[in-house]
Design an enzyme around this catalytic site. Structure first.
Site, short mmCIF file in Angstrom:
data_model
loop_
_atom_site.label_atom_id
_atom_site.label_comp_id
_atom_site.label_asym_id
_atom_site.label_seq_id
_atom_site.Cartn_x
_atom_site.Cartn_y
_atom_site.Cartn_z
N GLY A 293 3.79 3.29 13.77
CA GLY A 293 4.63 2.13 14.08
C GLY A 293 4.19 1.47 15.38
O GLY A 293 4.11 0.24 15.48
N GLU B 18 10.47 1.06 10.14
CA GLU B 18 11.46 2.12 9.92
C GLU B 18 10.72 3.42 10.17
O GLU B 18 9.87 3.82 9.38
CB GLU B 18 11.99 1.99 8.49
CG GLU B 18 13.30 2.71 8.30
CD GLU B 18 13.09 4.13 7.85
OE1 GLU B 18 13.03 5.01 8.74
OE2 GLU B 18 12.99 4.36 6.65
N GLY C 167 7.22 4.86 8.17
CA GLY C 167 6.31 5.98 8.42
C GLY C 167 6.54 6.54 9.81
O GLY C 167 7.64 6.45 10.35
N SER C 168 5.48 7.09 10.39
CA SER C 168 5.63 7.78 11.67
C SER C 168 5.77 6.80 12.82
O SER C 168 5.27 5.67 12.77
CB SER C 168 4.42 8.68 11.90
OG SER C 168 3.26 7.87 11.97
N THR C 169 6.41 7.26 13.88
CA THR C 169 6.58 6.42 15.07
C THR C 169 5.21 6.08 15.67
O THR C 169 5.00 4.96 16.15
CB THR C 169 7.51 7.12 16.08
OG1 THR C 169 8.81 7.20 15.47
CG2 THR C 169 7.62 6.37 17.39
N CYS D 54 13.36 10.85 6.82
CA CYS D 54 13.37 10.30 8.18
C CYS D 54 14.74 10.46 8.83
O CYS D 54 14.83 10.62 10.04
CB CYS D 54 12.95 8.84 8.16
SG CYS D 54 13.83 7.89 6.93
N GLU E 90 10.16 15.48 15.67
CA GLU E 90 10.48 15.42 14.25
C GLU E 90 9.60 16.45 13.52
O GLU E 90 8.38 16.43 13.66
CB GLU E 90 10.16 14.02 13.73
CG GLU E 90 10.54 13.80 12.31
CD GLU E 90 10.34 12.37 11.85
OE1 GLU E 90 9.30 11.77 12.21
OE2 GLU E 90 11.20 11.85 11.13
N LYS F 17 0.85 -1.20 0.00
CA LYS F 17 0.00 0.00 0.00
C LYS F 17 0.88 1.25 0.00
O LYS F 17 1.59 1.52 0.96
CB LYS F 17 -0.90 0.05 1.24
CG LYS F 17 -1.91 1.19 1.13
CD LYS F 17 -2.49 1.63 2.44
CE LYS F 17 -1.80 2.81 3.05
NZ LYS F 17 -1.94 4.08 2.34
P1 NDP Z 1 2.01 7.85 8.55
O1 NDP Z 1 2.87 7.07 9.46
O2 NDP Z 1 0.63 8.12 8.97
O3 NDP Z 1 1.92 7.14 7.11
C1 NDP Z 1 2.78 6.17 6.59
C2 NDP Z 1 1.97 5.10 5.84
O4 NDP Z 1 1.16 4.37 6.76
C3 NDP Z 1 1.01 5.65 4.81
O5 NDP Z 1 0.90 4.76 3.76
C4 NDP Z 1 -0.27 5.72 5.61
O6 NDP Z 1 -1.41 5.80 4.82
C5 NDP Z 1 -0.23 4.44 6.38
N1 NDP Z 1 -1.03 4.41 7.62
C6 NDP Z 1 -1.56 5.45 8.32
N2 NDP Z 1 -2.22 5.00 9.40
C7 NDP Z 1 -2.09 3.64 9.40
C8 NDP Z 1 -2.54 2.59 10.26
N3 NDP Z 1 -3.24 2.85 11.36
N4 NDP Z 1 -2.23 1.34 9.96
C9 NDP Z 1 -1.50 1.05 8.86
N5 NDP Z 1 -1.08 1.99 8.01
C10 NDP Z 1 -1.33 3.27 8.27
O7 NDP Z 1 2.74 9.19 8.21
P2 NDP Z 1 2.06 10.53 7.66
O8 NDP Z 1 2.03 10.42 6.21
O9 NDP Z 1 0.76 10.82 8.32
O10 NDP Z 1 3.10 11.62 8.18
C11 NDP Z 1 3.02 12.07 9.53
C12 NDP Z 1 4.40 12.22 10.11
O11 NDP Z 1 5.07 10.96 10.08
C13 NDP Z 1 5.32 13.14 9.32
O12 NDP Z 1 5.14 14.47 9.69
C14 NDP Z 1 6.66 12.62 9.71
O13 NDP Z 1 7.04 13.17 10.95
C15 NDP Z 1 6.45 11.12 9.88
N6 NDP Z 1 6.84 10.35 8.69
C16 NDP Z 1 7.97 9.61 8.74
C17 NDP Z 1 8.40 8.94 7.62
C18 NDP Z 1 9.65 8.14 7.62
O14 NDP Z 1 10.23 7.94 6.55
N7 NDP Z 1 10.09 7.61 8.75
C19 NDP Z 1 7.69 9.00 6.36
C20 NDP Z 1 6.45 9.74 6.43
C21 NDP Z 1 6.09 10.40 7.55
P3 NDP Z 1 -1.90 7.27 4.37
O15 NDP Z 1 -0.85 7.83 3.49
O16 NDP Z 1 -3.14 7.04 3.66
O17 NDP Z 1 -2.06 8.05 5.64
#
Ligand code: NDP
Length: 790
Positions: A242, A259, A237-239, A293, A391, A185
């Site tokens: 995670g 990650e 994605g976000s902590t 990140c 962050e 996804k």
């Molecule tokens: P998220 O962690 O919400 O998104 C990452 C992915 O997870 C997206 O595909 C998202 O879908 C999906 N997702 C969201 N909620 C769930 C869930 N409950 N279960 C499974 N999958 C889920 O990051 P955001 O895009 O909201 O960004 C928010 C903050 O996260 C940023 O400001 C940044 O600080 C951090 N971030 C860190 C990243 C990294 O590389 N470590 C990358 C991106 C963000 P969808 O896109 O539809 O929300």
């Protein structure tokens, strides 16, 4: 002289969107399928906020379909073998290269990142990932280590918006190479290059269902996480998300790699080449608008050069160019979405309210039509300020100064994260002295944000666990074949036919004292003052042990943190101590065997064998202490990249109830052989092998605080360890429910956990009870990048 705009032609990308009628369906089982929900949402170009296409919203029915397709494809994908899989991965690499320009333009349109970056960094790295993993696929069945492992099955992968296609390749390439099928996804804001990748899968004739791409929001990701037929979740994605995933998968046996975020230090010592440092900072925090990140978002600079560096940075910021992502002349593009822009604006406002000094370029303005935010420098920031801790994920650099090397390390580690760091000095001795002291999975020296498929990437602490890239990354997609031998019942040992409550053989009386606990190198009474009666397996009273509680665990954790020198000892020095333990144990073989007989009703021969096997096992880890070492990765840039196993830190070890001595030795010794300090909860039913072991520890030069032992209710103590923020890792060998609780409760500080889900292994069998698999769990890899060349 002023540069004019140099826009890249977007015609091919537009034709691709038009070919899908600007409305994308889901890629399931090798075909485009309409979403069951019938719902679509807009994907927009952040450089001008114009709509690019409509994207399908996958719901749980679509997730079911995609997982079923991946499951159906799995047996054949496994059966076709390593070489065929290698050919498909090679074909994907070639096809990415052939379509590099299309991918490049589409990515910049969808994400807003400068085309210079997508063209020169993202897309070449994507191709490199597929090439590199075509190689791993080829040797998967012949590599002496990998062939002992098998695929996991269907893997669910969830990726963010900051490096859309690159994150896809980091996930899909190793998963396919190891024989898994995937459902991926992409992020809702940036799905387009993943959908183009689906086209590429069709073009190369990848078997249907091996790769499935389902688009949607967080709820789609959550449904994938919860699906019962998914064997692993790989997430970037976000902590916060995670942690949600850690809790949602607790106890299911699903493997996860996370990650997550970071607040990475960029440390500049006074002898650094400041002009290189300035370009390094541009790359650290303005690359991809700071939406990285591992962005070097905390500048830590030695006080003597701080003002000089700040003015050089400001001068450079005045010369940066911002604009439409497709313009080849720009340095900074657009923020991915209005939502992310608002997060950045709000955090900057908080920074100003908390007293930080904000500086932004004065000679130029941001474009007004898209989602733009100017490069920003904050000074006068306290280490505890929101901006120093949270962050931001935007182009905002937060600067602080330090005076001594020690203070630099303290400030660098003053964060809940541990993804990456960057050290700038012309003194290689200083760089290599500081690198191991930083708690982060990647350390770049005199460079930053360098990546390659051959080197692992991933975090310490709340930056998540697992590695992507390098051989270390492959283990996230495989499981040991030996696990098939694990059982639902304990393995039985030969039982004594004579019932006894004292040990007449050695004149050792029944244990009539209450065994104390052991931490900080001393025996200690329990905080609560209670003790627990221990009966033999045939029900006879044989003695008492202290009943440990939350306070005892707290004391033991403190003691473990004080025992600092152990991690810094050489493998050879640790091996010496382990041999000494073995030597002292063998001298007391009879006594330990008799205790085992007393507690378990094992017969004497079997108990003696357990002691012998324990000594043998200690020898194994003494042998490996200076042989389980790292690698030097063949990365594509001029870097020596050292992958170094480091201890996890302070670990809890909850021992199996069976095999009271061998189970204790098999779990505690590998952990300490890697330099961890441990808090051990020994067998609840047969704890005396561990309490007798105090004397061995005291006489074997084991430094105080390295091994700490708390007896009592196993699950209660295990859960205290799981919730403790100063415990970095936790192994648990107990019930299925206990395993679930450990995984759930450990999410708060993202501990590295290893649980057995109620399965038993035969500790007497070397293949099940010892080996490098234990050391892999007791260590984490740090990659240190050292550039060379003149
Ligand atoms: P998220 O962690 O919400 O998104 C990452 C992915 O997870 C997206 O595909 C998202 O879908 C999906 N997702 C969201 N909620 C769930 C869930 N409950 N279960 C499974 N999958 C889920 O990051 P955001 O895009 O909201 O960004 C928010 C903050 O996260 C940023 O400001 C940044 O600080 C951090 N971030 C860190 C990243 C990294 O590389 N470590 C990358 C991106 C963000 P969808 O896109 O539809 O929300």
């Amino acid at each position: 002289m002023a540069y004019g705009p140099a826009p890249e032609n977007a015609a091919d990308a537009m034709s691709f969107l038009d070919a899908h009628k600007r409305k994308f369906e889901l890629f399931i089982g090798g075909k485009w399928q309409k979403p069951s929900s019938g719902e679509y949402y807009d994907s927009t170009n952040p450089s001008n906020k114009k709509n690019l296409a409509k994207i399908s919203e996958a719901n749980t029915a679509d997730v079911d379909k995609a997982v079923a397709a991946a499951n159906k494809a799995l047996p054949k994908w496994v059966e076709i073998g390593a070489h065929s899989r290698a050919r498909y991965l090679y074909a994907l690499a070639r096809q990415v290269q052939k379509n590099a320009r299309l991918f490049t333009v589409l990515e910049s349109l969808d994400n807003g990142k400068p085309i210079r970056e997508t063209r020169d960094i993202d897309i070449p790295l994507v191709a490199r990932h597929f090439y590199h993993h075509a190689g791993w696929a080829q040797i998967r069945d012949t590599d002496p280590e990998l062939r002992e492992y098998k695929e996991l099955g269907v893997v669910g992968q969830i990726i963010p918006w900051n490096f859309p296609l690159l994150m896809l390749s980091w996930k899909i390439a190793p998963a396919l190479a190891m024989g898994n099928t995937v459902v991926l996804k992409p992020a809702e804001d940036t799905s387009l290059t993943a959908l183009l990748f689906a086209d590429i899968c069709q073009q190369i004739g990848l078997p249907d269902g091996v790769v499935n791409i389902i688009t949607g929001h967080g709820s789609t990701g959550a449904a994938l996480v919860e699906h019962k037929d998914v064997q692993k979740i790989a997430f970037t994605g976000s902590t916060n998300v995670g942690k949600i995933i850690r809790r949602a998968t607790a106890g299911t046996g699903k493997k996860i790699s996370l990650e997550l975020g970071g607040k990475s230090p960029f440390i500049v010592f006074e002898d650094a080449d400041l002009d290189s440092v300035v370009e390094g900072i541009v790359n650290a925090i303005w690359f991809n608008q700071g939406q990285v990140c591992c962005a070097g978002s905390r500048l830590l600079v030695q006080e003597s050069i701080a003002e000089k560096l700040y003015s050089k940075i400001r001068a450079r910021m005045e010369n940066m160019r911002m604009g439409n992502a497709l313009d080849k002349c720009i340095d900074i593009g657009a923020i991915v979405s209005p939502g992310q822009l608002k997060i950045i604006e709000d955090l900057v406002k908080t920074g100003v309210e908390e007293g930080g000094s904000l500086w932004q370029p004065t000679s130029w303005d941001c474009p007004t039509e898209g989602c733009f935010y100017p490069p920003t420098l904050f000074t006068d920031i306290a280490p505890s300020a929101t901006l120093a801790q949270e962050e931001i994920f935007g182009p905002v650099l937060v600067a602080m100064s330090f005076r001594t090397h020690q203070e630099a390390v303290k400030l660098a580690n003053n964060t809940r994260y541990g993804l990456a760091s960057s050290i700038w000095t012309e003194n290689i001795n200083l760089a290599l002295d500081i690198a191991p002291k930083i708690k982060a999975g990647v350390v770049w020296t005199n460079c930053t944000n360098v990546f390659d498929a051959a080197a692992g990437f991933g975090g310490y602490r709340e930056s998540g666990f697992g590695r992507e890239g390098g051989k270390e990354g492959l283990f996230e997609y495989i499981k040991p074949r030996i696990e098939e031998l694990f059982s639902d019942k304990p393995f039985t040992k030969a039982v004594s036919t004579t019932k006894k409550t004292t040990d007449s053989d050695s004149n050792i009386p029944t244990i009539d004292r209450t065994a104390k606990m052991y931490y900080g190198g001393k025996q200690a009474r329990p905080d609560g003052g209670y003790s627990t009666k221990i009966n033999s397996s045939s029900g006879d009273y044989i003695g008492e042990v202290s009943t440990g509680n939350r306070k005892d665990i707290r004391n033991a954790v403190e003691a473990a943190h004080k025992g600092k020198g152990w991690a810094g000892k050489t493998g050879h020095a640790r091996a010496q101590v382990l041999y000494y333990i073995a030597e002292n144990l063998i001298q007391r073989k009879e006594e330990f065997a008799n205790r085992i007989c007393l507690m378990t009703n094992q017969n004497k021969t079997s108990a003696l064998q357990e002691v012998e096997q324990s000594v043998d096992r200690i020898y194994t880890y003494a042998a490996l202490a200076d042989k389980y070492d790292g690698r030097v990765h063949h990365t594509v840039t001029s870097n020596v990249t050292i992958a170094m196993p480091e201890p996890i830190g302070v670990m809890g070890i909850v021992c199996p109830d069976e095999s009271p001595l061998l189970g204790f030795i098999s779990t505690v010794i590998p952990a300490i052989s890697m330099g961890n300090n441990v808090i051990v909860v020994p067998s609840q039913t047969a704890p005396f092998s561990a309490t007798d072991f105090y004397q061995i520890l005291e006489t074997s030069d084991v430094p105080a605080g390295v091994v700490n032992i708390i007896t009592g209710g196993k699950d209660e103590l295990a859960q205290v360890l799981a919730k403790h923020d100063d415990v970095d890792g936790l192994w648990y060998f107990g019930s299925q429910q206990g395993s679930e609780a450990i995984e759930r409760l450990s999410a708060d500080n993202m501990k590295r956990t290893w649980v057995n889900y109620g399965k038993y292994r035969n500790w007497s069998d070397k293949a099940q009870g010892e080996g490098e698999g234990f050391l892999r769990r007791a260590s984490q890899i740090k990659n240190i990048w050292i550039p060379y060349g003149v």
